[in-house]
Write an enzyme that holds these catalytic residues in place. Structure first.
Site, PDB file in Angstrom:
ATOM      1  CB  ALA A   1     -17.323  -0.414  -4.436  1.00 17.80           C
TER       2      ALA A   1
ATOM      3  CD  GLU B   1      -2.524   1.746   0.388  1.00 19.17           C
ATOM      4  OE1 GLU B   1      -2.480   2.955   0.105  1.00 19.17           O
ATOM      5  OE2 GLU B   1      -3.234   0.912  -0.218  1.00 19.17           O
TER       6      GLU B   1
ATOM      7  CG  ASP C   1     -11.981   2.309  -8.987  1.00 19.73           C
ATOM      8  OD1 ASP C   1     -12.956   1.779  -9.540  1.00 19.73           O
ATOM      9  OD2 ASP C   1     -12.084   3.116  -8.052  1.00 19.73           O
TER      10      ASP C   1
ATOM     11  NE  ARG D   1     -18.563  12.302  -4.907  1.00 15.98           N
ATOM     12  CZ  ARG D   1     -17.863  11.207  -5.216  1.00 15.98           C
ATOM     13  NH1 ARG D   1     -17.274  10.513  -4.260  1.00 15.98           N
ATOM     14  NH2 ARG D   1     -17.768  10.808  -6.465  1.00 15.98           N
TER      15      ARG D   1
ATOM     16  NE  ARG E   1     -16.639   5.710  -1.571  1.00 16.66           N
ATOM     17  CZ  ARG E   1     -16.364   4.926  -2.608  1.00 16.66           C
ATOM     18  NH1 ARG E   1     -15.400   4.040  -2.509  1.00 16.66           N
ATOM     19  NH2 ARG E   1     -17.052   5.029  -3.733  1.00 16.66           N
TER      20      ARG E   1
END
Length: 433
Positions: A336, A48, A323, A208, A126
């Protein structure tokens, strides 16, 4: 806040048949890792780029196909969803994915369509969902601060060598790119100059915000605030639904008429007056939703990008998923979901893979099964945006024609037989050996 894994698995130190490197620890990468952990012949490592696992964004809708995929991956992924999901709060809306209404003009307030399925609208926050997915991951399998730069490919089933920005290298037998829309693995596969190497602007921008449910009820009423609703009008739509057990309302305003994006960043602060101008002439519900957005902290504009169709998802023992492979606009709630479907198919195939020399066949079977469906979702999501924004050619603002399309357009996505999809992939894999 980012998440770090715990030592939750008692992993049997059985000799491994091959090593798998998952690049990227988002929802897709972690779902795949959890699915692979139960297969003792696979050495799974997660790389990551960030200092901890984390997700950008707020609410996330989880349709029936994603729910089924999480169940099939394993009890850990299903439980992560179960612990974080929020349904519509009214029993009368239990099976409703969303109710589409006219937001402006002479038919303002009229119901266009009620999209329904067996489970209705189920959403997660999320970050909370990711926190639950992290829990089954043993800490020793997660490597942070590892931003992939390049991959050296060797012949004769020799190890692949991954080069990271921090100057380190690691060897593996397979690379799975789950590194998002800005994927380094995609660039490695397609090449820097390929026309599909990078995402393109989708002529859409979203705004958003998350607000308290009390505030939402005050502005638009209990029924509207506490259930999944979509206001539609020329060039814009506003989607809202409950999250976090109904404590909050997640609101997304979408504009489908932005010809270009000139900002260097994809997420930038926005101005109050800009939103007011976009909704000029819209009715009181739209204005109430806009008021809530303006109350939300750090209101930003999010440029919507998606991927041109790649000619392949793998080369040999390198593959891209989620993605990284098929970034999509959010107008069908399938970004997702398709990533989780990818994780399910790939987990199923790798479970059948017994040695390094078979990995290329594994990834080729994945490509054959998943690329057509996922790329069709990307294309149809753009069409959905135009439909919701009353600008789809041949439909525009005709409520009857909109209803005809909205009533059934999600069925092929929601009701895919995922077991049959797995079986098709395995059949292709076995036939190729």
């Amino acid at each position: 806040m980012g998440s770090v894994p715990n030592e939750a698995y008692d992993v049997n130190e059985t000799p491994k048949a091959f090593r798998v490197a998952i690049i990227g620890g988002g929802i897709c990468g972690l779902s795949l890792a959890i699915g692979l952990l139960k297969h003792e012949h696979i050495d799974v490592q997660i790389y990551e780029a960030a200092p901890a696992f984390g997700e950008i964004g707020m609410g996330l809708t989880v349709g029936p196909n994603a729910q089924r995929a999480l169940e099939l991956i394993g009890p850990e992924t299903e439980a992560a969803f179960t612990r974080t999901k929020t349904p519509n709060l009214w029993q009368s809306h239990a099976n409703q994915y969303t109710e589409n209404r006219v937001g402006t003009g002479e038919h303002e307030g009229a119901i266009i369509a009620q999209q329904k399925n067996q489970t209705g609208m189920l959403s997660v926050h999320r970050a909370r969902f990711l926190e639950e997915l992290v829990k089954p991951i043993p800490a020793r399998l997660a490597h942070f601060g590892k931003r992939l730069v390049s991959i050296d490919v060797n012949d004769d089933n020799k190890p692949l060598v991954m080069h990271f920005k921090d100057g380190t290298t690691e060897e593996t037998d397979a690379v799975i790119g789950s590194d998002g829309i800005h994927s380094a693995v995609r660039l490695c596969l397609l090449g820097e100059d390929h026309p599909a190497a990078r995402a393109v602007f989708a002529n859409s921008v979203s705004y958003r915000g998350v607000v308290s449910m009390d505030r939402a009820v005050e502005k638009v009423g209990a029924e509207y605030a506490q259930n999944s609703m979509m206001l539609c009008g020329p060039g814009n739509a506003i989607f809202s639904y409950p999250i976090e057990g109904g404590k909050y309302s997640n609101i997304v305003m979408m504009n489908y008429r932005t010809p270009e994006w000139t900002e260097k960043k994809w997420i930038v602060p926005t101005k109050v007056q800009h939103l007011r101008n976009l909704l000029e002439g819209w009715g009181p519900t739209a204005q109430g939703l806009c008021d809530q957005l303006l109350d939300a902290p750090e209101l930003s504009a999010w440029a919507m990008y998606d991927h041109p169709p790649a000619p392949f998802y793998n080369k040999g023992r390198i593959v891209m998923i989620g993605d990284a492979a098929h970034a999509t606009t959010p107008f069908q709630g399938q970004g997702a979901a398709q990533a989780i479907e990818d994780a399910l198919v790939l987990k199923t195939l790798l479970a059948k893979t017994s040695k390094v020399s078979e990995i290329g066949n594994t990834f080729a079977a994945f490509d054959q099964v998943r690329r057509p469906r996922s790329q069709r979702v990307v294309a149809s999501s753009r069409e959905s945006g135009n439909l919701l924004g009353m600008q789809l050619p041949g439909v525009e603002g005709d409520i009857g024609k909109m209803k005809e399309k909205l009533d059934t357009r999600m069925h092929w996505i929601w009701h895919r037989d995922l077991v049959a999809q797995n079986e098709a992939a395995v059949k292709l894999f076995l036939e190729s050996l």
